[in-house]
Design an enzyme around this catalytic site. Structure first.
Site, PDB file in Angstrom:
ATOM      1  N   ARG A 247       4.777 -30.278   8.220  1.00  0.00           N
ATOM      2  CA  ARG A 247       4.275 -31.577   7.747  1.00  0.00           C
ATOM      3  C   ARG A 247       5.270 -32.224   6.807  1.00  0.00           C
ATOM      4  O   ARG A 247       5.479 -33.412   6.816  1.00  0.00           O
ATOM      5  CB  ARG A 247       2.954 -31.370   7.000  1.00  0.00           C
ATOM      6  CG  ARG A 247       1.738 -31.750   7.811  1.00  0.00           C
ATOM      7  CD  ARG A 247       0.523 -31.879   6.932  1.00  0.00           C
ATOM      8  NE  ARG A 247       0.152 -30.615   6.336  1.00  0.00           N
ATOM      9  CZ  ARG A 247      -0.970 -29.945   6.607  1.00  0.00           C
ATOM     10  NH1 ARG A 247      -1.821 -30.424   7.483  1.00  0.00           N
ATOM     11  NH2 ARG A 247      -1.261 -28.807   6.000  1.00  0.00           N
TER      12      ARG A 247
ATOM     13  N   VAL B 192       0.843  -1.208   0.000  1.00  0.00           N
ATOM     14  CA  VAL B 192       0.000   0.000   0.000  1.00  0.00           C
ATOM     15  C   VAL B 192       0.876   1.255   0.000  1.00  0.00           C
ATOM     16  O   VAL B 192       0.651   2.188  -0.776  1.00  0.00           O
ATOM     17  CB  VAL B 192      -0.959  -0.022   1.215  1.00  0.00           C
ATOM     18  CG1 VAL B 192      -1.708   1.298   1.345  1.00  0.00           C
ATOM     19  CG2 VAL B 192      -1.938  -1.187   1.092  1.00  0.00           C
TER      20      VAL B 192
ATOM     21  N   ASP C 166       6.957 -22.417   6.910  1.00  0.00           N
ATOM     22  CA  ASP C 166       7.707 -23.654   6.643  1.00  0.00           C
ATOM     23  C   ASP C 166       9.063 -23.456   5.940  1.00  0.00           C
ATOM     24  O   ASP C 166       9.898 -24.354   5.947  1.00  0.00           O
ATOM     25  CB  ASP C 166       6.860 -24.605   5.799  1.00  0.00           C
ATOM     26  CG  ASP C 166       5.699 -25.194   6.587  1.00  0.00           C
ATOM     27  OD1 ASP C 166       5.696 -25.056   7.814  1.00  0.00           O
ATOM     28  OD2 ASP C 166       4.802 -25.784   5.965  1.00  0.00           O
TER      29      ASP C 166
HETATM   30  O1  F6P Z   1       1.278 -23.019   6.902  1.00  0.00           O
HETATM   31  C1  F6P Z   1       2.118 -24.100   7.046  1.00  0.00           C
HETATM   32  C2  F6P Z   1       1.630 -24.937   8.191  1.00  0.00           C
HETATM   33  O2  F6P Z   1       1.653 -24.196   9.376  1.00  0.00           O
HETATM   34  C3  F6P Z   1       2.403 -26.221   8.340  1.00  0.00           C
HETATM   35  O3  F6P Z   1       3.612 -26.093   9.049  1.00  0.00           O
HETATM   36  C4  F6P Z   1       1.400 -27.096   9.048  1.00  0.00           C
HETATM   37  O4  F6P Z   1       1.658 -28.448   8.786  1.00  0.00           O
HETATM   38  C5  F6P Z   1       0.102 -26.656   8.442  1.00  0.00           C
HETATM   39  O5  F6P Z   1       0.299 -25.344   7.990  1.00  0.00           O
HETATM   40  C6  F6P Z   1      -1.070 -26.693   9.370  1.00  0.00           C
HETATM   41  O6  F6P Z   1      -2.188 -26.297   8.662  1.00  0.00           O
HETATM   42  P1  F6P Z   1      -3.611 -26.086   9.295  1.00  0.00           P
HETATM   43  O7  F6P Z   1      -3.525 -24.889  10.179  1.00  0.00           O
HETATM   44  O8  F6P Z   1      -4.521 -25.864   8.142  1.00  0.00           O
HETATM   45  O9  F6P Z   1      -3.896 -27.314  10.059  1.00  0.00           O
END
Ligand code: F6P
Length: 324
Positions: free
Chosen positions: A174, A26, A130
């Protein structure tokens, strides 16, 4: 002449620093007479035409806020061609000159498909805790998430040392062990279990018992949620019976996604946000802006949409001598 209009959205799991990027976009746009429209809840807002104009007053305080003032979502509809076609209708109806998307792998892949199907100027910013996007050394939010995890580990170290327990601390990731590895090193943990390296239970137990025999009082093992041996709670169960020590499990979960961004994340977000506006003005498209060795780089979506593990690189370069 009609004002140039750029749409922006945050998509996927939120990450600390997204607001700082919005603010930078912005603030870069205003002197150039560009209007910024924030789509609410990521691609969902683009599909529904749900947006709000953003001005300097709205974004002024947000550099220090976690989350995203324009909300985020994982939008299943945008995965389908029909959803993306509806999103393009919004783009056309609002007469946008460009779109800036902030998010992780799914966001960049969605942006790539969208821009391959339609005549659209679209720039991506890497926003995920991540840190697993190809073409950039850091993503927005990673530094804050690591610091959050490290501070929790520091506190757990105090009680672990005092009560002589074995603690398992589960962090997010994950598919990526970056938060686990970096927070484990920074927090002085005894081991990090990450998805990129197969976890050998016998070896872990051997290492931990060696540390106990050497007189170490209290141990901390950091576990990435996507480790191949299971979640921290399962790994604790598997080790409990083999070592004569009380085990405790802490799952940090979504604490890592929130909080005020660190200086490093605010700085990165601000550089990336300003650059995104400049690239749209230059008519560039299908590019994610990353940072490599301290320099901003333009990464084609085709490359950025690939997952990249910095962890593997660290291993292959011999930088990490198995904490895992
Ligand atoms: O955004 C990435 C992340 O935080 C990962 O590290 C994790 O596995 C996932 O999202 C968790 O996602 P949600 O909040 O949708 O369960």
């Amino acid at each position: 002449m009609a004002k140039m209009k750029i749409g922006i959205l945050t998509s996927g799991g939120d990450s600390p620093g997204m607001n700082a990027a919005i603010r930078a976009i912005v603030n870069e746009a205003i002197p150039l007479q560009i209007e910024i429209l924030g789509f609410i809840e990521g691609y969902q807002g683009l599909i529904q035409g749900n947006c709000q104009p953003l001005d300097s007053k709205i974004v002024q305080p947000v550099i220090r806020w976690g989350g995203s003032i324009i909300k985020s979502s994982r939008c299943a509809e945008f995965l389908e061609r029909q959803g993306r076609d509806r999103a393009f209708k919004t783009y056309q109806n609002l007469n946008l000159s460009g779109l800036i998307v902030i998010g992780g792998n799914g966001t960049v892949t969605g942006a790539m498909e969208f821009s391959q199907e339609n005549e659209i100027n679209i720039i991506g910013l890497p926003g995920t805790i991540d840190n697993d996007i190809s073409g950039t050394d850091y993503t927005i939010g990673f530094d804050t998430a690591v610091n959050t995890a490290m501070q929790a580990i520091d506190k757990i170290q105090d009680t672990a040392n005092t009560m002589e327990n074995l603690f398992f601390v589960e962090v997010m990731g994950r598919h990526s062990g970056e938060i686990a590895l970096m927070s484990a090193i920074a927090g002085g943990a005894d081991a990090a279990l990450i998805p990129e390296v197969p976890t050998d239970l016998d070896n872990l137990i051997h290492r931990l018992s060696q540390e106990l025999s050497a007189g170490k009082e209290g141990l901390v093992v950091v576990v990435a949620e996507g480790d191949d041996l299971g979640k921290a709670i399962e790994i604790a169960k598997k080790t409990r019976n083999k070592l004569n020590i009380t085990t405790k499990v802490t799952v940090l979960g979504h604490t890592q996604r929130g909080g005020s961004p660190t200086a490093r994340d605010r700085y990165l977000s601000t550089l990336l946000g300003a650059k995104a506006v400049q690239l749209i003005v230059q008519g560039k498209t299908q590019i994610m802006i990353g940072i490599k060795e301290g320099k901003l780089v333009e990464v084609p979506f085709t490359q950025a949409s690939q997952k990249e593990s910095h962890v593997q690189k660290m291993f292959s370069q011999g930088i990490i001598r198995i904490l895992t």
